[in-house]
Motif scaffolding. Sequence first.
Motif, PDB file in Angstrom:
ATOM      1  N   ARG A 177      32.611  29.290 -93.581  1.00 37.80           N
ATOM      2  CA  ARG A 177      31.839  29.030 -92.367  1.00 37.80           C
ATOM      3  C   ARG A 177      31.084  30.279 -91.927  1.00 37.80           C
ATOM      4  O   ARG A 177      29.917  30.212 -91.547  1.00 37.80           O
ATOM      5  CB  ARG A 177      32.750  28.593 -91.219  1.00 37.80           C
ATOM      6  N   ARG A 178      31.754  31.419 -91.956  1.00 40.90           N
ATOM      7  CA  ARG A 178      31.110  32.663 -91.522  1.00 40.90           C
ATOM      8  C   ARG A 178      29.970  33.041 -92.461  1.00 40.90           C
ATOM      9  O   ARG A 178      28.899  33.456 -92.006  1.00 40.90           O
ATOM     10  CB  ARG A 178      32.148  33.779 -91.450  1.00 40.90           C
ATOM     11  N   ALA A 179      30.197  32.920 -93.749  1.00 43.09           N
ATOM     12  CA  ALA A 179      29.140  33.241 -94.702  1.00 43.09           C
ATOM     13  C   ALA A 179      27.961  32.290 -94.520  1.00 43.09           C
ATOM     14  O   ALA A 179      26.795  32.702 -94.590  1.00 43.09           O
ATOM     15  CB  ALA A 179      29.677  33.172 -96.129  1.00 43.09           C
ATOM     16  N   ALA A 180      28.268  31.013 -94.264  1.00 42.74           N
ATOM     17  CA  ALA A 180      27.201  30.027 -94.064  1.00 42.74           C
ATOM     18  C   ALA A 180      26.417  30.323 -92.795  1.00 42.74           C
ATOM     19  O   ALA A 180      25.199  30.105 -92.747  1.00 42.74           O
ATOM     20  CB  ALA A 180      27.787  28.620 -94.017  1.00 42.74           C
ATOM     21  N   ALA A 181      27.076  30.809 -91.750  1.00 39.04           N
ATOM     22  CA  ALA A 181      26.380  31.147 -90.503  1.00 39.04           C
ATOM     23  C   ALA A 181      25.379  32.271 -90.738  1.00 39.04           C
ATOM     24  O   ALA A 181      24.269  32.260 -90.195  1.00 39.04           O
ATOM     25  CB  ALA A 181      27.377  31.545 -89.423  1.00 39.04           C
ATOM     26  N   SER A 182      25.759  33.250 -91.549  1.00 35.45           N
ATOM     27  CA  SER A 182      24.846  34.349 -91.855  1.00 35.45           C
ATOM     28  C   SER A 182      23.635  33.842 -92.635  1.00 35.45           C
ATOM     29  O   SER A 182      22.491  34.219 -92.355  1.00 35.45           O
ATOM     30  CB  SER A 182      25.584  35.421 -92.668  1.00 35.45           C
ATOM     31  N   VAL A 183      23.882  32.969 -93.622  1.00 38.93           N
ATOM     32  CA  VAL A 183      22.779  32.401 -94.399  1.00 38.93           C
ATOM     33  C   VAL A 183      21.895  31.547 -93.500  1.00 38.93           C
ATOM     34  O   VAL A 183      20.658  31.588 -93.585  1.00 38.93           O
ATOM     35  CB  VAL A 183      23.321  31.574 -95.575  1.00 38.93           C
ATOM     36  N   ALA A 184      22.511  30.766 -92.599  1.00 38.03           N
ATOM     37  CA  ALA A 184      21.737  29.926 -91.685  1.00 38.03           C
ATOM     38  C   ALA A 184      20.839  30.769 -90.800  1.00 38.03           C
ATOM     39  O   ALA A 184      19.681  30.397 -90.533  1.00 38.03           O
ATOM     40  CB  ALA A 184      22.680  29.078 -90.829  1.00 38.03           C
ATOM     41  N   ALA A 185      21.334  31.912 -90.329  1.00 37.05           N
ATOM     42  CA  ALA A 185      20.519  32.784 -89.478  1.00 37.05           C
ATOM     43  C   ALA A 185      19.288  33.276 -90.228  1.00 37.05           C
ATOM     44  O   ALA A 185      18.177  33.315 -89.682  1.00 37.05           O
ATOM     45  CB  ALA A 185      21.361  33.974 -88.997  1.00 37.05           C
ATOM     46  N   ASP A 186      19.466  33.638 -91.515  1.00 38.80           N
ATOM     47  CA  ASP A 186      18.328  34.142 -92.273  1.00 38.80           C
ATOM     48  C   ASP A 186      17.364  33.017 -92.630  1.00 38.80           C
ATOM     49  O   ASP A 186      16.137  33.194 -92.584  1.00 38.80           O
ATOM     50  CB  ASP A 186      18.814  34.846 -93.538  1.00 38.80           C
ATOM     51  N   LYS A 187      17.885  31.851 -92.976  1.00 34.57           N
ATOM     52  CA  LYS A 187      17.002  30.726 -93.285  1.00 34.57           C
ATOM     53  C   LYS A 187      16.244  30.287 -92.030  1.00 34.57           C
ATOM     54  O   LYS A 187      15.077  29.887 -92.107  1.00 34.57           O
ATOM     55  CB  LYS A 187      17.814  29.567 -93.864  1.00 34.57           C
ATOM     56  N   LEU A 188      16.881  30.384 -90.871  1.00 36.21           N
ATOM     57  CA  LEU A 188      16.196  30.059 -89.624  1.00 36.21           C
ATOM     58  C   LEU A 188      15.059  31.037 -89.379  1.00 36.21           C
ATOM     59  O   LEU A 188      13.946  30.639 -89.007  1.00 36.21           O
ATOM     60  CB  LEU A 188      17.197  30.089 -88.472  1.00 36.21           C
TER      61      LEU A 188
END
Length: 509
Positions: free
Chosen positions: A226-237
Motif C-alpha cells: 500500500r505504501r509503495a503504491a501510494a508513492s507511485v500514485a503520487a508520481d502518476k498523479l
Amino acid sequence: MGCDQRAAWLLATSRLMHPDQELVARARFVEELRARGIPADPTRISRWESGSHPVQPQVSAAYEQILGLSAGSLSAVTVGMRRAFGSQVVLREQVPIDDSGDLESLLDEVTSERPTGVAWQRMATTLTRHGRVFLRHGEWEELATRLVDELARAVGISYVRRFEAAVTLLRHPSSSSPMSRALGTYVIDPDAQVLAPVLNLLCEVYEQQASDLVLRLLHTERMPLRRAAASVAADKLRRGHFGPSSLALLEEHACHRLRHEDPLEGGLDALDLATQLPAASFTTVLESIGDRRVRAQLQGARATSELVAAPQAARVVAEAVACIQADATGENAEPDPMLRRLVREALLHPHKPRRHHAAVLLGASPYRHAVSRACHTMTGGDNSFLAARAWTVLMRVGHAGRRSEIALRALSEGRPALRGRALVNLGLNPEPISPGEARAIIAGLRAEAEQVPVRHGALFALGMSGAEELTTLVDHGSDAVRRGSRWWVAHGPAIHDHVLAPAAAQRTS
C-alpha cells in the motif's frame, strides 16, 4: 534550477573536482572530447557546464570515459532525471551505451550467469534499432522476468542501469507485453520483500491499465505494498496519468492514511499523494484531518515543498552543506547553490521521486563521500525524523568506508524504525555480513519479529548478503519471518556489478 542545470552541475563538478589536474584544464579536456568524436571547444564546454546549452547523453558518456567513471554513472543518472521531470523531447533520448554486436549475442549476454547493467542497457538500446523483434513467447517471458527480478536486488548504479533498460523494454512494441506481465506477476506475489524499486516502473507506463492497477493496490491488505503504491500514485498523479474519475479514490486513501498514520513516519507516502492533488481535492483531505499538527504539516508541505518548518529546514541544510563543502573541497570553498538545493531536496522534499533523484545525483557527484559522512552524523541525532531521512539518503550515496559503523548501528540502535533503516543500509553495502553479524541480527529478530521495520530490515540485510544463516529462519515461528526468509533464499543476494557474488567460502567470522 531545472534538469539542464542539474546535468550541467554534475558534469562541471565531475571535471573540476577530478584528482587529475590536467583534465581540469579546458584545453586538455577539449582534446579528449574531440578524440571521442564530440565536437567541442572551450566555449561549448562552458555552455554545457553552466546549463545554457542542453547536455546530450553522448556528451555525458564521453565525460565518463575521459574521467575514468563507470558507464552510465553520469548519463543514465541524468537521463532518468530528465525522463521524470523534463520535456517530452528528452524522453525520446537513449543512454549511449555501446551497442556493437548483433542482437542475438547481446541477448545471450543478458541471459548468461551474471549479466551486468551495462549488458542490459546495450541489449535494450540495440532493441530500439528494430521496429519489431521476434522471439518465442517463453524467451520473452524469461528475459522480462529475469530483468524484473534483478531490478529488485540491484544496488546503486547497477540499479539505475537496469531501470533504464526496463523502461526501454516497457516502451518497445515487442517487449512491452512480457515486461508488463513480469511486473504484474512480481507485484502480486504476496511474499515479495522488495517492492518500491520494482513498482516504480509503473510510473513510466501511461496506459490506463497501469493506473487502474495502482488504484487497486492502494486497497491491498499488505501494508508495504500500500505504501509503495501510494508513492507511485503520487508520481502518476503529478504526471497526469489519473483522470478526474480517480480523484475520489485518491482522496479517500490519503484521508484514511493521514488520519491513522504519522505523516512524517509511515504516512509519508500519503502526504506526498495529498500534496499532488488538485486544489479542491487537497482541501477535502485537509478538512478531514482533525489533528491540528498533521494539518499544519500537510499545509506546510504543500506551501513550501519541505517536510519541516522553513526555519528548521534552512538551519539543517546550512549546517549539512557547510560540513559537506569543507569535507570535500576545503574550508574556503565558494558556496555551491546547486549542492545546497540538492541536499535540501534529498532530505526534505515532500515528493519522493524528487528526493530520490536529488540523492542519486549527489551519489553520482564527487561530493558523494562527503554527503555520506554528513548524513551518517545526522542519523545519530535526537530528531528521529531527520535521522530517518538521512538513512534514506545513505541508501543512494553509499557509505564512504563506514561499513563497520553502520553494522554497529544496525545492531544497537534503540529506535525500531531507525534500526530497520540501518539494517537496510547494511544489506545495501557490497561487503557481505559475517556469520557473527548474521547471528546477532537473527537474535534481535527473535525479540522483535512483530516490529515491521526491524523484521523487514533484518531479512533484507540477510537476504541481500546471501547469508547462509537465512536458511535457519525458513521454519521460524513467525509466519511473516518464515515466508520472507523463503523468498530471500529463492531470490537473493544483492547485485553489485563491480563486485563478485557473495561466496560463503570467503566469509569470515
